[in-house]
Motif scaffolding. Structure first.
Motif, PDB file in Angstrom:
ATOM      1  N   VAL A  33      -3.190   9.974   2.516  1.00 34.31           N
ATOM      2  CA  VAL A  33      -1.950  10.241   2.949  1.00 34.31           C
ATOM      3  C   VAL A  33      -0.865   9.280   2.273  1.00 34.31           C
ATOM      4  N   MET A  34       0.237   9.595   1.870  1.00 36.41           N
ATOM      5  CA  MET A  34       1.371   8.787   1.387  1.00 36.41           C
ATOM      6  C   MET A  34       2.006   8.150   2.270  1.00 36.41           C
ATOM      7  N   ILE A  35       1.913   6.814   2.502  1.00 36.15           N
ATOM      8  CA  ILE A  35       2.844   5.998   3.626  1.00 36.15           C
ATOM      9  C   ILE A  35       3.981   5.140   3.194  1.00 36.15           C
ATOM     10  N   GLY A  36       4.035   5.022   1.817  1.00 37.22           N
ATOM     11  CA  GLY A  36       5.036   4.138   1.220  1.00 37.22           C
ATOM     12  C   GLY A  36       5.572   4.842  -0.138  1.00 37.22           C
ATOM     13  N   THR A  37       6.550   4.048  -0.750  1.00 39.70           N
ATOM     14  CA  THR A  37       6.951   4.491  -1.809  1.00 39.70           C
ATOM     15  C   THR A  37       6.400   3.980  -3.021  1.00 39.70           C
ATOM     16  N   SER A  38       6.174   4.782  -4.037  1.00 38.69           N
ATOM     17  CA  SER A  38       5.706   4.238  -5.259  1.00 38.69           C
ATOM     18  C   SER A  38       7.002   4.013  -6.264  1.00 38.69           C
ATOM     19  N   LYS A  39       6.819   2.571  -6.678  1.00 42.82           N
ATOM     20  CA  LYS A  39       8.039   2.344  -7.856  1.00 42.82           C
ATOM     21  C   LYS A  39       7.657   3.364  -9.278  1.00 42.82           C
ATOM     22  N   ALA A  40       6.480   3.535  -9.575  1.00 45.55           N
ATOM     23  CA  ALA A  40       6.045   4.027 -10.717  1.00 45.55           C
ATOM     24  C   ALA A  40       6.426   5.698 -10.486  1.00 45.55           C
ATOM     25  N   LEU A  41       6.115   6.141  -9.190  1.00 49.14           N
ATOM     26  CA  LEU A  41       6.351   7.611  -9.216  1.00 49.14           C
ATOM     27  C   LEU A  41       7.819   7.966  -9.030  1.00 49.14           C
TER      28      LEU A  41
ATOM     29  N   THR B 164       0.792  -1.112  -0.083  1.00 43.95           N
ATOM     30  CA  THR B 164      -0.218  -0.037   0.004  1.00 43.95           C
ATOM     31  C   THR B 164       0.863   1.306  -0.150  1.00 43.95           C
ATOM     32  N   VAL B 165       0.314   2.215  -0.852  1.00 39.66           N
ATOM     33  CA  VAL B 165       1.292   3.386  -1.146  1.00 39.66           C
ATOM     34  C   VAL B 165       0.484   4.518  -0.245  1.00 39.66           C
ATOM     35  N   PHE B 166      -0.838   4.596  -0.303  1.00 41.48           N
ATOM     36  CA  PHE B 166      -1.723   5.454   0.258  1.00 41.48           C
ATOM     37  C   PHE B 166      -2.596   4.677   1.306  1.00 41.48           C
ATOM     38  N   SER B 167      -2.853   5.627   2.305  1.00 49.75           N
ATOM     39  CA  SER B 167      -3.572   5.261   3.256  1.00 49.75           C
ATOM     40  C   SER B 167      -4.899   6.453   3.460  1.00 49.75           C
ATOM     41  N   TRP B 168      -6.074   6.142   4.015  1.00 46.92           N
ATOM     42  CA  TRP B 168      -6.952   7.038   4.451  1.00 46.92           C
ATOM     43  C   TRP B 168      -6.875   7.516   5.889  1.00 46.92           C
ATOM     44  N   ASP B 169      -6.573   8.805   5.940  1.00 52.12           N
ATOM     45  CA  ASP B 169      -6.449   9.349   7.411  1.00 52.12           C
ATOM     46  C   ASP B 169      -7.862  10.080   7.778  1.00 52.12           C
ATOM     47  N   SER B 170      -8.764   9.433   8.609  1.00 58.81           N
ATOM     48  CA  SER B 170     -10.209   9.645   8.857  1.00 58.81           C
ATOM     49  C   SER B 170      -9.965  11.127   9.653  1.00 58.81           C
TER      50      SER B 170
END
Length: 85
Positions: free
Chosen positions: A14-22, A2-8
């Protein structure tokens, strides 16, 4: 993973990881991490603008995206966001 997570609490993704594509895009364009973040923020702003003003027509969306791809600063200025210049 997971790269993004919902911050309620903040009501946003919010971005919580790294994206190979980015990371690949960043390298291809020769951008720093800061430049990539700024580009993503500008694109987010364009999308938020279209959502706020209920811009959903294909032609209108296409025109805004094309304007941004052609000249990001001019596109931001046209939608009233001069602070990006």
């Amino acid at each position: 993973s997971t790269v993004f997570s919902w911050d309620s609490v903040r009501d946003e993704h919010v971005m919580i990881g790294t994206s190979k594509a980015l990371e690949e895009i960043r390298k291809q364009r020769g951008w720093s991490g800061k430049e990539l973040r700024e580009e993503l923020e500008m694109r987010q702003t364009i999308l938020e603008y279209m959502a706020e003003y209920n811009i959903r027509n294909f032609r209108d969306v296409s025109n805004i995206i094309h304007a941004y791809q052609t000249d990001p600063d001019k596109a931001m200025n046209l939608i009233g966001l001069k602070e990006w210049m």
